[in-house]
Structures are given as C-alpha cells and as structure tokens.
Write a protein that holds these residues in place. Structure first.
Motif, PDB file in Angstrom:
ATOM      1  N   SER A 194     -63.845  15.158  33.794  1.00 20.30           N
ATOM      2  CA  SER A 194     -62.985  15.675  32.726  1.00 20.30           C
ATOM      3  C   SER A 194     -62.013  14.587  32.280  1.00 20.30           C
ATOM      4  O   SER A 194     -61.390  13.921  33.107  1.00 20.30           O
ATOM      5  CB  SER A 194     -62.219  16.896  33.224  1.00 20.30           C
ATOM      6  N   GLU A 195     -61.909  14.415  30.985  1.00 21.14           N
ATOM      7  CA  GLU A 195     -61.023  13.406  30.418  1.00 21.14           C
ATOM      8  C   GLU A 195     -60.012  14.057  29.485  1.00 21.14           C
ATOM      9  O   GLU A 195     -60.230  15.145  28.975  1.00 21.14           O
ATOM     10  CB  GLU A 195     -61.827  12.370  29.625  1.00 21.14           C
ATOM     11  N   SER A 196     -58.952  13.360  29.242  1.00 22.03           N
ATOM     12  CA  SER A 196     -57.907  13.823  28.334  1.00 22.03           C
ATOM     13  C   SER A 196     -57.418  12.639  27.514  1.00 22.03           C
ATOM     14  O   SER A 196     -57.336  11.520  28.015  1.00 22.03           O
ATOM     15  CB  SER A 196     -56.742  14.410  29.129  1.00 22.03           C
ATOM     16  N   SER A 197     -57.086  12.905  26.261  1.00 22.90           N
ATOM     17  CA  SER A 197     -56.545  11.833  25.427  1.00 22.90           C
ATOM     18  C   SER A 197     -55.176  11.390  25.917  1.00 22.90           C
ATOM     19  O   SER A 197     -54.752  10.270  25.660  1.00 22.90           O
ATOM     20  CB  SER A 197     -56.455  12.294  23.971  1.00 22.90           C
ATOM     21  N   LEU A 248     -70.813  15.790  23.586  1.00 20.09           N
ATOM     22  CA  LEU A 248     -71.632  15.710  22.379  1.00 20.09           C
ATOM     23  C   LEU A 248     -70.921  16.563  21.340  1.00 20.09           C
ATOM     24  O   LEU A 248     -70.514  17.691  21.632  1.00 20.09           O
ATOM     25  CB  LEU A 248     -73.029  16.269  22.654  1.00 20.09           C
ATOM     26  N   THR A 249     -70.732  16.047  20.155  1.00 23.65           N
ATOM     27  CA  THR A 249     -70.005  16.798  19.130  1.00 23.65           C
ATOM     28  C   THR A 249     -70.838  16.942  17.864  1.00 23.65           C
ATOM     29  O   THR A 249     -71.562  16.034  17.482  1.00 23.65           O
ATOM     30  CB  THR A 249     -68.641  16.140  18.819  1.00 23.65           C
ATOM     31  N   HIS A 291     -60.093  12.197  18.159  1.00 19.89           N
ATOM     32  CA  HIS A 291     -59.941  11.838  16.750  1.00 19.89           C
ATOM     33  C   HIS A 291     -61.206  11.133  16.262  1.00 19.89           C
ATOM     34  O   HIS A 291     -61.957  10.552  17.045  1.00 19.89           O
ATOM     35  CB  HIS A 291     -58.729  10.931  16.557  1.00 19.89           C
ATOM     36  N   ASP A 292     -61.419  11.184  14.946  1.00 26.15           N
ATOM     37  CA  ASP A 292     -62.641  10.628  14.361  1.00 26.15           C
ATOM     38  C   ASP A 292     -62.893   9.186  14.785  1.00 26.15           C
ATOM     39  O   ASP A 292     -64.036   8.804  15.010  1.00 26.15           O
ATOM     40  CB  ASP A 292     -62.597  10.727  12.835  1.00 26.15           C
ATOM     41  N   HIS A 293     -61.853   8.372  14.893  1.00 28.91           N
ATOM     42  CA  HIS A 293     -62.069   6.965  15.237  1.00 28.91           C
ATOM     43  C   HIS A 293     -62.523   6.787  16.686  1.00 28.91           C
ATOM     44  O   HIS A 293     -63.037   5.732  17.045  1.00 28.91           O
ATOM     45  CB  HIS A 293     -60.810   6.132  14.957  1.00 28.91           C
ATOM     46  N   LYS A 294     -62.382   7.811  17.523  1.00 27.83           N
ATOM     47  CA  LYS A 294     -62.857   7.739  18.907  1.00 27.83           C
ATOM     48  C   LYS A 294     -64.287   8.249  19.051  1.00 27.83           C
ATOM     49  O   LYS A 294     -64.952   7.993  20.041  1.00 27.83           O
ATOM     50  CB  LYS A 294     -61.949   8.558  19.835  1.00 27.83           C
ATOM     51  N   GLY A 345     -72.271  13.245  17.149  1.00 29.84           N
ATOM     52  CA  GLY A 345     -71.814  12.067  17.864  1.00 29.84           C
ATOM     53  C   GLY A 345     -71.428  12.344  19.297  1.00 29.84           C
ATOM     54  O   GLY A 345     -71.545  13.459  19.798  1.00 29.84           O
ATOM     55  N   LEU A 346     -70.945  11.297  19.940  1.00 29.87           N
ATOM     56  CA  LEU A 346     -70.424  11.383  21.291  1.00 29.87           C
ATOM     57  C   LEU A 346     -68.920  11.205  21.223  1.00 29.87           C
ATOM     58  O   LEU A 346     -68.410  10.446  20.390  1.00 29.87           O
ATOM     59  CB  LEU A 346     -71.039  10.295  22.170  1.00 29.87           C
ATOM     60  N   ALA A 347     -68.217  11.896  22.096  1.00 28.91           N
ATOM     61  CA  ALA A 347     -66.761  11.800  22.145  1.00 28.91           C
ATOM     62  C   ALA A 347     -66.340  11.690  23.604  1.00 28.91           C
ATOM     63  O   ALA A 347     -66.974  12.262  24.488  1.00 28.91           O
ATOM     64  CB  ALA A 347     -66.131  13.034  21.501  1.00 28.91           C
TER      65      ALA A 347
END
Length: 143
Positions: free
Chosen positions: A49-52, A72-73, A94-97, A86-88
């Motif tokens: 699990s990750e967090s910004s 997967l988004t 955010h879109d740039h990530k 995409g992948l996140a």
C-alpha cells in the motif's frame, strides 16, 4: 417508443457493473462514476500500500510496469468518450504520476476501456478471470 432511452440505461448499468468487476489479480480500490467522468482504480493483489503523503519508493526512478506499480487505472470522459488506461503508484494519483499503458481508440467509452484494461492485465500477467466477467465481451456484444 423506440427503446433507445431504455437501451442507454441498460448499457450504463452494464458498464457500472463491469467497472465493479476487477481484472484478474486485482481488487477494486476506488471508483468514481459521475455524469462527466468515470475514474476507477484497481489495486494489484498483495501489492504494498502506498500513499502520496508518504510513498515508500521514489516512483520517478522506477519503471512503470504492472508488477511494480500498485494500481491499474481507467478514466473516461463522458462528454467526449475519450479514455485513458494506465498505471498509478497510489489511489487518486495526479495525472502527471500516472503512466499510460494502453492507447484506446478515440471516443471508445467506458465499456471498451474496461475490456482493453482487462486484456492488458491478462496479457501482462498471464492470469485468467476466475469466473464469468460482466460487461463487454467483444466490440459488439455484452455478457
């Protein structure tokens, strides 16, 4: 009555049901199905699990692959029907990530985007769905 409004409702319900049915090896992490856009995040099973706010890894240094990015988004804009797959690194990145992994056709809509996302996961992981999948089974048919 020509049935067109009913058909649109049935297709919309099928899309929403299909969105809640994650690709193999994934779980539904987050979804936002509104009038203007649909955003869906599927978390990879057993992924860290990750967090910004406190990422465990520097994702700018890691190659974005289905094995090392956790989500997967699928995002679709309802006005145009344009989608991104995409992948996140985390939910609501955010879109740039986000890193696009499939180039869907223009105006494909949520139904085709979900099908392409599932095909991408199957191709990359070799995992098959464990049961019947609701949603679009082909470009002209629904399950």
């Amino acid at each position: 009555m020509d049935g067109t409004p009913l058909l649109r409702v049935l297709v919309a319900l099928s899309c929403e049901e299909a969105a809640l049915n994650p690709p193999p090896g994934h779980t539904l992490g987050y979804y936002f199905l509104e009038e203007r856009e649909h955003i869906i995040y599927y978390g990879r099973e057993n992924a860290e699990s990750e967090s910004s706010l406190n990422p465990h890894r520097d994702y700018d240094e890691i190659e974005p692959t289905i094995d090392n990015w956790g989500y997967l988004t699928v995002q679709t804009y309802r006005g145009s029907g344009n989608s991104t797959i995409g992948l996140a690194p985390w939910v609501r990145a955010h879109d740039h990530k986000n890193h696009e992994v499939v180039d869907p056709p223009e105006e494909c809509g949520l139904d085709v985007a979900l099908k392409l996302a599932r095909e991408y996961v199957i191709e990359e992981t070799g995992l098959e769905p464990s049961g019947p999948v609701s949603g679009q089974t082909g470009l002209n048919s629904w399950a």
